[in-house]
Design an enzyme around this catalytic site. Structure first.
Site, PDB file in Angstrom:
ATOM      1  CE  LYS A  66     -18.001  23.917  26.964  1.00 47.85           C
ATOM      2  NZ  LYS A  66     -17.537  25.109  26.242  1.00 47.85           N
ATOM      3  CG  ASP A 182     -11.710  32.340  25.628  1.00 51.23           C
ATOM      4  OD1 ASP A 182     -10.579  32.768  25.233  1.00 51.23           O
ATOM      5  OD2 ASP A 182     -11.698  31.481  26.049  1.00 51.23           O
ATOM      6  CG  ASN A 187     -12.403  28.717  22.457  1.00 51.10           C
ATOM      7  OD1 ASN A 187     -12.089  27.542  22.760  1.00 51.10           O
ATOM      8  ND2 ASN A 187     -12.195  29.698  23.279  1.00 51.10           N
ATOM      9  CG  ASP A 199     -14.923  27.687  24.728  1.00 48.50           C
ATOM     10  OD1 ASP A 199     -15.918  27.466  25.614  1.00 48.50           O
ATOM     11  OD2 ASP A 199     -14.030  27.439  25.118  1.00 48.50           O
TER      12      ASP A 199
HETATM   13  P1  ADP Z   1     -13.524  24.626  26.888  1.00 52.98           P
HETATM   14  O1  ADP Z   1     -12.190  25.046  26.000  1.00 52.98           O
HETATM   15  O2  ADP Z   1     -14.109  25.243  27.937  1.00 52.98           O
HETATM   16  O3  ADP Z   1     -12.991  23.187  27.468  1.00 52.98           O
HETATM   17  P2  ADP Z   1     -14.747  24.122  24.333  1.00 52.98           P
HETATM   18  O4  ADP Z   1     -16.133  24.450  24.081  1.00 52.98           O
HETATM   19  O5  ADP Z   1     -13.534  24.966  23.656  1.00 52.98           O
HETATM   20  O6  ADP Z   1     -14.444  24.033  26.088  1.00 52.98           O
HETATM   21  O7  ADP Z   1     -14.352  22.443  23.928  1.00 52.98           O
HETATM   22  C1  ADP Z   1     -13.067  21.848  24.333  1.00 52.98           C
HETATM   23  C2  ADP Z   1     -12.858  21.001  23.127  1.00 52.98           C
HETATM   24  O8  ADP Z   1     -13.434  19.991  22.689  1.00 52.98           O
HETATM   25  C3  ADP Z   1     -12.317  22.128  21.788  1.00 52.98           C
HETATM   26  O9  ADP Z   1     -11.278  22.620  21.740  1.00 52.98           O
HETATM   27  C4  ADP Z   1     -12.768  21.017  20.765  1.00 52.98           C
HETATM   28  O10 ADP Z   1     -11.339  20.315  20.372  1.00 52.98           O
HETATM   29  C5  ADP Z   1     -13.642  19.818  21.368  1.00 52.98           C
HETATM   30  N1  ADP Z   1     -15.100  20.196  20.811  1.00 52.98           N
HETATM   31  C6  ADP Z   1     -15.927  21.178  21.485  1.00 52.98           C
HETATM   32  N2  ADP Z   1     -16.937  21.261  21.070  1.00 52.98           N
HETATM   33  C7  ADP Z   1     -17.052  20.286  19.811  1.00 52.98           C
HETATM   34  C8  ADP Z   1     -17.826  19.876  18.784  1.00 52.98           C
HETATM   35  N3  ADP Z   1     -18.971  20.301  18.615  1.00 52.98           N
HETATM   36  N4  ADP Z   1     -17.508  19.064  17.883  1.00 52.98           N
HETATM   37  C9  ADP Z   1     -16.104  18.497  18.041  1.00 52.98           C
HETATM   38  N5  ADP Z   1     -15.275  18.657  18.890  1.00 52.98           N
HETATM   39  C10 ADP Z   1     -15.579  19.629  19.853  1.00 52.98           C
HETATM   40 MG    MG Z   2     -12.227  26.140  24.499  1.00 54.24          MG
END
Ligand code: ADP
Ligand code: MG
Length: 338
Positions: A66, A182, A187, A199
């Protein structure tokens, strides 16, 4: 000179969508050298605040990377999640975007650790450096697990997941001392038939000065989602009380929730419930007795039978007479059972 600054700004903005700047590229390069990463295989998500990439390590472990955006526009709302809790008392540089986003990544890393320690299913955090976080990838064969909002669920599965979800919220609050802040179907991932929380960069310690508002909001999101899926949900305030009631524990939780599920199935006047929820959403919730605005007035109200929103949260009986030892709903049941 003016020109030079501007040119520099421009080239900064030209970094790939403000995410992959040269520092991150250097960091990634080092991770390749160490074998932590062997390949990055595409983008799982591009969000407002971060991009998430799919990668593999040298020994074929699947990893989610991320990378947070450093653009200033997204910071406006972040300060309130950082200010107001002891973990970030030392932070003074909230106006420097690069430092700010580093704190944001570290916060998510530390929150993921807490979830792991408290036994809440979430991606296991590997490492964080600069504005980048490496964590366990959730999915299968390179396909990321769907968000809960995109999962295809039967009514009966939704009911099971509702119960799982509110137990997760209880654990987050009571075992990890966190409020997600959130939490919604966006999430939570649906992985191997269960809910996985993601998240958590904005998640706060439960002593954070706005934690109760954030928790009420989480309760409201979760309730709305499962209601849409035809689940007989608990009233909003009952869910909030369940999570914050210090007399609920792992031994009486099942009995407690069974009672509420029974009640939920025989739902009373839905209009009445809507009114109660609207009142609850507006109410001021003190976290401690010292924050209660007028203690004497409240005690008198309680004695005359008025329901006080915070009594459960601070662990008092309904009439505020003494500390409660058993959840109210169970105490009443046990009385009725003799
Ligand atoms: P943001 O909403 O701030 O962009 P997130 O942490 O919610 O960040 O991640 C965005 C998207 O990425 C998530 O909705 C999910 O689909 C995918 N994602 C995030 N972390 C993972 C993970 N560890 N494994 C698989 N998919 C993930
Ligand atoms: Mg998110």
């Amino acid at each position: 000179d003016k020109d030079r600054i501007r040119t520099k700004d421009k080239s900064d903005h030209a970094t790939i969508e403000n995410v992959l700047d040269s520092r991150i590229k250097n960091k990634l390069h080092k991770l390749f050298e160490r074998g932590v990463l062997a390949e990055i295989n595409g983008c799982i998500s591009t969000g407002k605040e971060a991009n998430v990439y799919y990668a593999r390590s040298k020994n074929e472990d699947e990893i989610a990377i991320k990378i947070y955006r450093t653009s200033i526009l997204t910071f406006r709302n972040r300060e309130k999640y950082i200010r107001g809790e002891y973990r970030f008392d030392h932070v003074h540089s909230l106006h420097n975007p690069r430092k700010m986003v580093k704190i944001w990544a570290e916060k998510e890393f530390s929150n993921l650790k807490r979830l792991e320690q408290g036994g809440v299913r979430a991606p296991r955090p590997h490492l964080c450096g600069g504005h980048m976080l490496l964590m366990e990838f959730l999915g299968s064969d390179g396909w990321a697990a769907p968000k809960l909002k995109d999962a295809v669920l039967t009514d009966s599965k939704s009911r099971t997941l509702y119960r799982e979800c509110i137990e997760i919220m209880w654990k987050m609050y009571n075992k990890c001392r966190l409020v997600h802040a959130d939490l919604s179907e966006y999430n939570m991932l649906y992985h191997d038939g269960s809910i996985v929380v993601i998240d958590v960069s904005q998640a706060v310690d439960r002593d954070h000065c706005n934690a109760m508002e954030f928790l009420r909001n989480d309760c409201s999101n979760v309730t709305a989602f499962f209601k849409k899926h035809n689940v007989g949900v608990m009233p909003l305030q009952a869910l909030f009380d369940f999570i914050t009631d210090p007399t609920v524990n792992e031994n009486n939780m099942d009995e407690y929730l069974d009672m509420w599920m029974q009640e939920a199935d025989q739902e009373k006047d839905p209009q009445q419930r809507e009114i109660e929820e609207a009142v609850f959403k507006q109410a001021y919730i003190p976290q401690r007795l010292t924050q209660v605005i007028n203690v004497e007035r409240d005690i008198n109200l309680a004695k005359s039978g008025k329901d006080l929103i915070y009594k459960t949260l601070i662990g008092l009986k309904a009439d505020l007479s003494k500390p409660a030892e058993t959840p109210e709903i169970l105490a009443n049941k046990h009385k009725a059972d003799g």
